[in-house]
Design a protein around this motif. Structure first.
Motif, PDB file in Angstrom:
ATOM      1  N   MET A  48      24.250  59.659 -46.497  1.00 53.37           N
ATOM      2  CA  MET A  48      25.015  59.829 -45.374  1.00 53.37           C
ATOM      3  C   MET A  48      24.985  59.108 -44.226  1.00 53.37           C
ATOM      4  N   SER A  49      25.984  58.413 -43.447  1.00 55.78           N
ATOM      5  CA  SER A  49      25.606  57.587 -42.544  1.00 55.78           C
ATOM      6  C   SER A  49      25.475  58.623 -41.337  1.00 55.78           C
ATOM      7  N   THR A  50      24.646  58.078 -40.349  1.00 58.58           N
ATOM      8  CA  THR A  50      24.674  58.540 -39.028  1.00 58.58           C
ATOM      9  C   THR A  50      25.759  58.638 -38.193  1.00 58.58           C
ATOM     10  N   PRO A  51      26.340  59.520 -37.353  1.00 61.31           N
ATOM     11  CA  PRO A  51      27.563  59.204 -36.676  1.00 61.31           C
ATOM     12  C   PRO A  51      27.114  58.406 -35.501  1.00 61.31           C
ATOM     13  N   PHE A  52      27.862  57.577 -35.016  1.00 63.75           N
ATOM     14  CA  PHE A  52      27.757  56.958 -33.778  1.00 63.75           C
ATOM     15  C   PHE A  52      27.826  57.573 -32.572  1.00 63.75           C
ATOM     16  N   TYR A  53      26.582  57.330 -31.619  1.00 68.00           N
ATOM     17  CA  TYR A  53      26.174  58.163 -30.680  1.00 68.00           C
ATOM     18  C   TYR A  53      26.564  57.334 -29.156  1.00 68.00           C
ATOM     19  N   VAL A  54      27.176  58.042 -28.379  1.00 70.78           N
ATOM     20  CA  VAL A  54      27.501  57.386 -27.137  1.00 70.78           C
ATOM     21  C   VAL A  54      26.892  58.360 -26.082  1.00 70.78           C
ATOM     22  N   SER A  55      26.347  58.090 -24.829  1.00 70.58           N
ATOM     23  CA  SER A  55      25.876  59.048 -23.925  1.00 70.58           C
ATOM     24  C   SER A  55      27.005  59.590 -23.230  1.00 70.58           C
ATOM     25  N   PRO A  56      26.967  60.644 -22.697  1.00 67.12           N
ATOM     26  CA  PRO A  56      28.271  61.444 -22.029  1.00 67.12           C
ATOM     27  C   PRO A  56      28.225  60.639 -20.519  1.00 67.12           C
ATOM     28  N   GLN A  57      27.286  59.911 -20.115  1.00 68.29           N
ATOM     29  CA  GLN A  57      27.343  59.022 -18.839  1.00 68.29           C
ATOM     30  C   GLN A  57      28.034  57.705 -18.994  1.00 68.29           C
ATOM     31  N   GLN A  58      27.867  57.167 -20.436  1.00 71.90           N
ATOM     32  CA  GLN A  58      28.647  56.114 -20.670  1.00 71.90           C
ATOM     33  C   GLN A  58      30.105  56.346 -21.214  1.00 71.90           C
ATOM     34  N   ALA A  59      30.262  57.425 -21.767  1.00 66.85           N
ATOM     35  CA  ALA A  59      31.581  57.630 -22.161  1.00 66.85           C
ATOM     36  C   ALA A  59      32.576  58.041 -20.965  1.00 66.85           C
ATOM     37  N   MET A  60      32.038  58.815 -20.059  1.00 67.53           N
ATOM     38  CA  MET A  60      32.880  58.823 -18.819  1.00 67.53           C
ATOM     39  C   MET A  60      33.048  57.329 -18.203  1.00 67.53           C
ATOM     40  N   ALA A  61      32.154  56.788 -17.956  1.00 67.37           N
ATOM     41  CA  ALA A  61      32.327  55.470 -17.215  1.00 67.37           C
ATOM     42  C   ALA A  61      33.348  54.637 -18.118  1.00 67.37           C
ATOM     43  N   ASP A  62      33.337  54.655 -19.303  1.00 65.44           N
ATOM     44  CA  ASP A  62      34.360  53.983 -20.113  1.00 65.44           C
ATOM     45  C   ASP A  62      35.560  54.397 -19.825  1.00 65.44           C
ATOM     46  N   ARG A  63      35.600  55.652 -20.016  1.00 70.20           N
ATOM     47  CA  ARG A  63      37.081  56.239 -19.549  1.00 70.20           C
ATOM     48  C   ARG A  63      37.714  55.966 -18.319  1.00 70.20           C
ATOM     49  N   ALA A  64      36.766  56.125 -17.346  1.00 64.24           N
ATOM     50  CA  ALA A  64      37.079  55.753 -15.872  1.00 64.24           C
ATOM     51  C   ALA A  64      37.607  54.228 -15.917  1.00 64.24           C
ATOM     52  N   GLU A  65      36.813  53.421 -16.487  1.00 63.00           N
ATOM     53  CA  GLU A  65      37.287  51.960 -16.166  1.00 63.00           C
ATOM     54  C   GLU A  65      38.425  51.805 -17.074  1.00 63.00           C
ATOM     55  N   TYR A  66      38.885  52.562 -18.059  1.00 68.67           N
ATOM     56  CA  TYR A  66      40.095  52.204 -18.784  1.00 68.67           C
ATOM     57  C   TYR A  66      41.003  52.960 -17.941  1.00 68.67           C
ATOM     58  N   ALA A  67      41.144  53.912 -17.193  1.00 66.47           N
ATOM     59  CA  ALA A  67      42.064  54.408 -16.298  1.00 66.47           C
ATOM     60  C   ALA A  67      42.405  53.266 -15.169  1.00 66.47           C
ATOM     61  N   ARG A  68      41.373  52.922 -14.450  1.00 71.24           N
ATOM     62  CA  ARG A  68      41.431  52.038 -13.433  1.00 71.24           C
ATOM     63  C   ARG A  68      41.954  50.864 -13.763  1.00 71.24           C
ATOM     64  N   LYS A  69      41.768  50.183 -14.860  1.00 74.30           N
ATOM     65  CA  LYS A  69      42.298  48.717 -15.260  1.00 74.30           C
ATOM     66  C   LYS A  69      43.986  49.214 -15.592  1.00 74.30           C
ATOM     67  N   GLY A  70      44.356  50.211 -16.029  1.00 79.79           N
ATOM     68  CA  GLY A  70      45.722  50.668 -16.336  1.00 79.79           C
ATOM     69  C   GLY A  70      46.459  51.070 -14.788  1.00 79.79           C
ATOM     70  N   ILE A  71      46.060  51.505 -13.814  1.00 76.26           N
ATOM     71  CA  ILE A  71      46.415  51.705 -12.570  1.00 76.26           C
ATOM     72  C   ILE A  71      46.579  50.494 -11.986  1.00 76.26           C
ATOM     73  N   ALA A  72      45.640  49.497 -12.003  1.00 80.53           N
ATOM     74  CA  ALA A  72      45.501  48.160 -11.299  1.00 80.53           C
ATOM     75  C   ALA A  72      46.829  47.444 -11.677  1.00 80.53           C
ATOM     76  N   ARG A  73      47.197  47.413 -12.840  1.00 82.75           N
ATOM     77  CA  ARG A  73      48.345  46.475 -13.322  1.00 82.75           C
ATOM     78  C   ARG A  73      49.577  46.941 -12.698  1.00 82.75           C
ATOM     79  N   GLY A  74      49.782  47.952 -12.073  1.00 77.27           N
ATOM     80  CA  GLY A  74      51.030  48.795 -11.536  1.00 77.27           C
ATOM     81  C   GLY A  74      51.078  47.869 -10.031  1.00 77.27           C
ATOM     82  N   ARG A  75      52.400  47.880  -9.641  1.00 79.17           N
ATOM     83  CA  ARG A  75      52.575  47.697  -8.179  1.00 79.17           C
ATOM     84  C   ARG A  75      52.199  48.822  -7.203  1.00 79.17           C
TER      85      ARG A  75
END
Length: 287
Positions: free
Chosen positions: A1-28
């Protein structure tokens, strides 16, 4: 059985924030300013069907940037909250602070949930008071935090550059025409330092006007009225920049030539808000 991929909570939240900021910045961008008679909303939005600025309740309005379907769902939810609270209790119990808290809880829950992507939106909720010091403006980023703003605020696009421009030039007691011109000047500056030309066709403009006799203070500024406000203030600025016309025409009569035309230039200053009475109300057409 393969080990599930682990991402730290801090990194996960930072990635989500970056994703949202890039989407917002594309708007006028959207700019909100306080002026002497209320709160002004100016958005770069050539569409006449998809609004970035809308009325929520009697004294409360909403502006947003990002994905339209996401902030439209939030707008509809805000209208339902305001209507229910006003009907259950009293119309005075519906406040921008209460609405901002509801939006903050919704955005915070969505942002922290791993089951769905964060909303790519940034909101502004504003309420006009009986006096300028009673006005309330709240900015809500994608993560559900609340920022209490005063004077001016910009969201979306190159918001940092626009906010810096506004902070240096906005002042208390501005007329509607002066505030509108400042907002348009800030929106017309691109990230490279150049300037674009924004006409009435490129703008969505609305106000919360405390001087209106109706309970509902929201009003859209459209068509000829918007063009007139832009043209009046632009003409006033040009006259201020021009030297006195009579100074170079002394033909032997000395002092009478230079002083005759100076009085007319001072009358273009702050009378633009009187044009509001000429336009019909179209405040809640998009609700």
């Amino acid at each position: 059985m393969s080990t599930p991929f682990y991402v730290s909570p801090q990194q996960a939240m930072a990635d989500r924030a970056e994703y949202a900021r890039k989407g917002i910045a594309r708007g006028r961008s959207v700019v909100v300013l306080q002026y002497t008679d209320g709160v002004l909303f100016v958005a770069e939005n050539p569409s006449r069907a998809l609004h970035k600025v809308s009325e929520i309740y009697d004294r409360i309005a909403f502006a947003a940037v990002g994905k339209y379907n996401e902030f439209e769902n939030l707008r509809i939810g805000g209208v339902r909250y305001a209507d229910l609270r006003g009907y259950t209790y009293d119309r005075e119990d519906v406040t921008a602070r209460g609405l901002a808290n509801v939006y903050a809880q919704t955005l915070g829950t969505i942002f922290s949930s791993a089951a769905e992507k964060p909303y790519e939106v940034e909101l502004i909720v504003a309420e006009v008071g009986n006096a300028p010091e009673d006005d309330q403006i709240y900015r809500l980023p994608h993560d559900g935090s609340i920022v209490d703003e005063h004077g001016s605020v910009a969201v979306g696009g190159n918001a940092d550059q626009i906010s810096s421009y506004l902070d240096q030039r906005h002042r208390d007691g501005m007329t509607l025409a002066e505030a509108l011109r400042l907002a348009v000047d800030s929106l017309s500056r691109d990230t490279n330092g150049g300037e674009r030309t924004l006409t009435a066709e490129h703008l969505e403009v609305a106000v919360l006007d405390r001087t209106r006799p109706q309970k509902r203070k929201f009003k859209r500024i459209l068509g000829r009225q918007l063009s007139r406000l832009l043209d009046e203030h632009a003409a006033g600025e040009q006259e201020k920049d021009q030297p006195g016309e009579g100074a170079g025409e002394s033909s032997g009569t000395g002092s009478t030539g230079g002083n005759g035309k100076g009085g007319a230039a001072g009358k273009n200053g702050s009378g633009a808000s009187a044009a509001d009475a000429d336009e019909p109300e179209s405040g809640a057409a998009d609700d």
